[in-house]
Design an enzyme around this catalytic site. Structure first.
Site, PDB file in Angstrom:
ATOM      1  N   VAL A 119       0.882  -1.164   0.000  1.00  0.00           N
ATOM      2  CA  VAL A 119       0.000   0.000   0.000  1.00  0.00           C
ATOM      3  C   VAL A 119       0.919   1.212   0.000  1.00  0.00           C
ATOM      4  CG1 VAL A 119      -1.776   1.279   1.241  1.00  0.00           C
ATOM      5  CG2 VAL A 119      -1.834  -1.222   1.215  1.00  0.00           C
ATOM      6  N   HIS A 120       0.987   1.891  -1.144  1.00  0.00           N
ATOM      7  CA  HIS A 120       1.995   2.939  -1.347  1.00  0.00           C
ATOM      8  C   HIS A 120       1.343   4.304  -1.432  1.00  0.00           C
ATOM      9  CE1 HIS A 120       6.049   4.213  -2.692  1.00  0.00           C
ATOM     10  NE2 HIS A 120       5.378   5.145  -3.369  1.00  0.00           N
ATOM     11  N   CYS A 123       3.847  10.020  -3.919  1.00  0.00           N
ATOM     12  CA  CYS A 123       4.869  11.012  -3.605  1.00  0.00           C
ATOM     13  C   CYS A 123       5.390  11.546  -4.930  1.00  0.00           C
ATOM     14  CB  CYS A 123       5.993  10.371  -2.780  1.00  0.00           C
ATOM     15  SG  CYS A 123       7.385  11.471  -2.454  1.00  0.00           S
ATOM     16  N   CYS A 136      10.698   7.024  -1.171  1.00  0.00           N
ATOM     17  CA  CYS A 136       9.434   6.577  -1.754  1.00  0.00           C
ATOM     18  C   CYS A 136       9.599   5.936  -3.136  1.00  0.00           C
ATOM     19  CB  CYS A 136       8.461   7.740  -1.840  1.00  0.00           C
ATOM     20  SG  CYS A 136       8.096   8.485  -0.234  1.00  0.00           S
ATOM     21  N   GLN A 139      11.283   2.558  -2.927  1.00  0.00           N
ATOM     22  CA  GLN A 139      10.388   1.585  -2.306  1.00  0.00           C
ATOM     23  C   GLN A 139       9.356   1.066  -3.302  1.00  0.00           C
ATOM     24  OE1 GLN A 139       8.761   3.422   1.325  1.00  0.00           O
ATOM     25  NE2 GLN A 139       9.908   1.908   2.496  1.00  0.00           N
ATOM     26  N   GLU A 163      -0.298  12.440  -0.463  1.00  0.00           N
ATOM     27  CA  GLU A 163       0.922  13.247  -0.548  1.00  0.00           C
ATOM     28  C   GLU A 163       1.240  13.890   0.800  1.00  0.00           C
ATOM     29  OE1 GLU A 163       4.100  14.210  -2.534  1.00  0.00           O
ATOM     30  OE2 GLU A 163       2.446  13.909  -3.945  1.00  0.00           O
ATOM     31  N   THR A 185      10.561  15.746   9.780  1.00  0.00           N
ATOM     32  CA  THR A 185       9.375  15.658   8.922  1.00  0.00           C
ATOM     33  C   THR A 185       8.071  15.705   9.706  1.00  0.00           C
ATOM     34  OG1 THR A 185       8.280  14.310   7.233  1.00  0.00           O
ATOM     35  CG2 THR A 185       9.536  13.108   8.903  1.00  0.00           C
ATOM     36  N   ASP A 197       0.492  12.506  10.777  1.00  0.00           N
ATOM     37  CA  ASP A 197       0.100  11.529   9.762  1.00  0.00           C
ATOM     38  C   ASP A 197      -1.422  11.471   9.731  1.00  0.00           C
ATOM     39  OD1 ASP A 197      -0.342   9.353   8.095  1.00  0.00           O
ATOM     40  OD2 ASP A 197       1.291   8.158   8.925  1.00  0.00           O
ATOM     41  N   ARG A 199      -3.227  10.129   7.074  1.00  0.00           N
ATOM     42  CA  ARG A 199      -3.667   9.236   5.997  1.00  0.00           C
ATOM     43  C   ARG A 199      -4.791   8.313   6.440  1.00  0.00           C
ATOM     44  NH1 ARG A 199       2.068   6.805   4.365  1.00  0.00           N
ATOM     45  NH2 ARG A 199       2.299   7.070   6.628  1.00  0.00           N
ATOM     46  N   THR A 221       6.010  -3.177   4.346  1.00  0.00           N
ATOM     47  CA  THR A 221       5.917  -1.903   5.052  1.00  0.00           C
ATOM     48  C   THR A 221       6.803  -1.919   6.284  1.00  0.00           C
ATOM     49  OG1 THR A 221       4.400  -0.260   5.994  1.00  0.00           O
ATOM     50  CG2 THR A 221       3.974  -2.572   6.529  1.00  0.00           C
TER      51      THR A 221
END
Length: 276
Positions: A119-120, A123, A136, A139, A163, A185, A197, A199, A221
């Site tokens: 699950v990407h 980016c 990214c 990967q 993103e 980050t 985060d 997401r 992951t």
């Protein structure tokens, strides 16, 4: 991006089984049935043959484009209004930001007893521009290559709305400037008043349940949040497989921040000898 389909083309794709709808459990739904408020549904287009070239190797993939049913219905309603009022010159209003996710089926993944899965989160800077500030791009490439080389094949769920861990490209650009001033980050996200985060992996879970079901799969992951979210959404047969790729002097500080945040990254994974 335009999300509108001419009604005649839409009906043709439905008849051919190339446009369909699923719910959060991955179950097929009537694509023309009214949506219930708050219900997660996903419309898919595919399969679409998509030959890829990864690390000088060819990989043959079946691609599905996926978008939430509520967002697509909004665009189709607007298109109908514009058509009724002869507003063809206003069709640019349909070019609204919308997360169109992708499913890549590689090899015999749908028949495999234990396929690889990635699950990407999209980016642009890493996946497209080849930025070395993150890992990214490497990967994604490493996942596709591993799936192409294995008899089990694999499935990539490419999350287009992720993103900057969910904050969007504009805010991500600002976090890069904050990182250059000394923040990591996660601190940079929070300095903007945004979650570290944000997401949402519910769409990814629904897509995996539809294509693979709740059966054994190996998830590539290092992120425990991703594992927890997918498990809570019904994928209880996950085996986590570490996924380290693309470590460079440019992104080592970024990866150390991930490690401190809880990602399953070992000190040895960040050794300078691993730089490529």
């Amino acid at each position: 991006m335009f999300t509108y389909l001419n009604p005649s083309v839409r009906e043709k794709l439905i008849d051919q089984g190339q446009l369909f709808r699923i719910n959060e459990l991955g179950e097929s739904l009537d694509i023309d049935a009214p949506l219930n408020r708050g219900e997660l549904t996903i419309n898919l287009l595919g399969p679409i043959p998509l030959p890829l070239s990864i690390s000088d190797e060819q990989c043959h993939v079946d691609w599905y484009a996926a978008v939430r049913g509520t967002e697509l219905d909004e665009v189709e309603e607007l298109a109908e209004k514009l058509r009724l009022h002869d507003g063809q010159n206003l069709f640019a209003n349909l070019a609204k930001p919308m997360a169109v996710n992708s499913v890549l089926i590689i090899g015999n993944a749908l028949e495999s007893k234990n396929p690889l899965v990635r699950v990407h989160s999209n980016c642009l800077t890493g996946d497209v521009f080849g930025s070395l500030r993150c890992e990214c791009g490497p990967q994604l490439n490493a996942a596709i290559q591993a799936m192409n080389e294995e008899e089990t094949g694999g499935v990539i769920i490419y999350m287009a709305g992720h993103e900057g861990r969910g904050i969007g490209l504009w805010a991500k650009a600002a976090t890069y400037l904050l990182q250059d001033s000394g923040e990591n980050t996660y601190q940079a996200n929070q300095s903007l008043g945004l979650p570290a985060d944000s997401r949402d992996f519910s769409d990814a879970a629904a897509l995996l349940l539809h294509f693979i079901g709740n059966r054994p799969m190996r998830l590539l992951t290092n992120n425990p949040k991703k594992v927890d979210d997918l498990t809570k959404a019904g994928l209880t047969e996950l085996t986590v497989q570490k996924h380290i790729a693309g470590v460079t002097p440019w992104n080592r500080k970024y990866l150390y921040a991930k490690k401190a945040w809880g990602h399953h990254i070992h000190e040895d994974d960040l050794d300078q000898s691993q730089d490529k």
